[in-house]
Design a protein around this motif. Sequence first.
Motif, PDB file in Angstrom:
ATOM      1  N   PRO A 219       0.796  -1.233   0.000  1.00  0.00           N
ATOM      2  CA  PRO A 219       0.000   0.000   0.000  1.00  0.00           C
ATOM      3  C   PRO A 219       0.828   1.284   0.000  1.00  0.00           C
ATOM      4  N   ILE A 220       1.824   1.368   0.897  1.00  0.00           N
ATOM      5  CA  ILE A 220       2.548   2.627   1.092  1.00  0.00           C
ATOM      6  C   ILE A 220       4.056   2.370   1.132  1.00  0.00           C
ATOM      7  N   ALA A 221       4.813   3.197   0.438  1.00  0.00           N
ATOM      8  CA  ALA A 221       6.272   3.136   0.485  1.00  0.00           C
ATOM      9  C   ALA A 221       6.763   4.030   1.615  1.00  0.00           C
ATOM     10  N   LEU A 222       7.601   3.491   2.493  1.00  0.00           N
ATOM     11  CA  LEU A 222       8.140   4.268   3.609  1.00  0.00           C
ATOM     12  C   LEU A 222       9.582   3.863   3.866  1.00  0.00           C
ATOM     13  N   GLY A 223      10.485   4.832   3.801  1.00  0.00           N
ATOM     14  CA  GLY A 223      11.901   4.588   4.068  1.00  0.00           C
ATOM     15  C   GLY A 223      12.271   4.995   5.478  1.00  0.00           C
TER      16      GLY A 223
END
Length: 458
Positions: A219-223
């Motif tokens: 769903p969501i890209a998070l670094g």
Amino acid sequence: MIKVNKALGSALIVTSMLTLAACGGNNENASSSNGATTQPSTTAANGETAPASASAPAEKIKITMWSQFADPNSADGGQIGFYKALEATKKQFPNVEIEHAGYANDSYKTKIKAASAANELPDIFFAWGGGFSQPFVEGDRILAIDELAKADGTLDRIVGGTTENFTYNGKLYGLPTNIATAQLYVNKELFEQAGAKLPETWDDLMAAVAALEAKGIQPIALGAKDRWPAMFWNAILNLRMGGAEASSAALKKTGSFDTPEFVEAAKKYKELIDAKAFGERFNGTSYDDSVNMFLTGKAAMLFMGAWVNGQIEGADSLVKGKVVPIKFPTIPGGKGNADEWFGGSGETFLINKNVENVEAVWSVYKFFMETMAREVFIAGSGSSAWKGDLGDTSNVNPLALQIGQLSSTATGFTYWWDQLLAGNDAESMFGALMNFISGKIEPEAYTKELQEKINSGK
């Protein structure tokens, strides 16, 4: 940290109008601080219209400049704007040798602080406002530019409210470049594949997460490995639950992080983590890898600053034309609203107090700053904090235009937490945040830790 005033609230409307109409700037001559006449709008050496601040020193001088812009080949809008402005400034001032050194974000912060401690700062250097620049000001390392900016009319060309993060004890130390915002980027194609709707509310967002997850789409890209992208999510959830005023008060040490609203915001963050909205390994994912994940269509959403616009719409982007920016969804029962934004005006360059040839350096500095504001906007990375003609805007990044329209009704801003908090407070915030998103402490303990470490005794 900015709680937006009417002038800043209308800044993005002004920029949007300038974008579409490319209105002309003020053509009246202004007298510079050294008595020379500053011409209104001239033709720069690169053939483009030069800002009104162009006035070349007669003698040959050398100016050293440091920045966090380390990659002249980057597709990042901020990097593009910086290097275009640097080249335009070199051409505009042939008698000035500008020696630039660029460093990656974290290494730059370490290097510039060490240089300040040793009283070995370059002539001009990049900085963030708020808590980051405060030690430089308190250490008497920076040139106050109030009188210079008033004398030649520079302040009249600045959008109202955009210098607040660079003002300390009533004195101005830096000029703004752009008004940055963070927004939720959505890959429409992946949403269609999952049968999900663009989220306007928290329930919509969680439904989209579930639908995407069911289709095997992250769903969501998070670094989160780089910490600050994880902070972005905490900040926007606090804004939606507590509102801009409460967020501002907590960061300014006049309010509390440990409130029912901010506890609920932390619970919402945990809800996303538990739903695997960020995937399984977000704590070990870097910022660059997370952006690449979004650019290659491996994640459906990205909450990030407008500097990624150039990459999303880049020639080699696999998601070009598939992405739409939207306001972060509202949360039922929250005190914030969709028109309160994470962002504002907080990036600048500062001038070393011990610089030689102050008037000549000032002339170069203000030209560079106004040019960078225009070039960053054209590159699609935030609205210009300067009034006037933005040049040819026909090729402006379409995402930047959409963001300008979305944010034209902005009623409040909260700037990047790690830049507004002073050094030790920023590290305390990051330490508590990483423990929280790693599951080591619960939401209630997290907000209490923030309050105890950052606002002790408040």
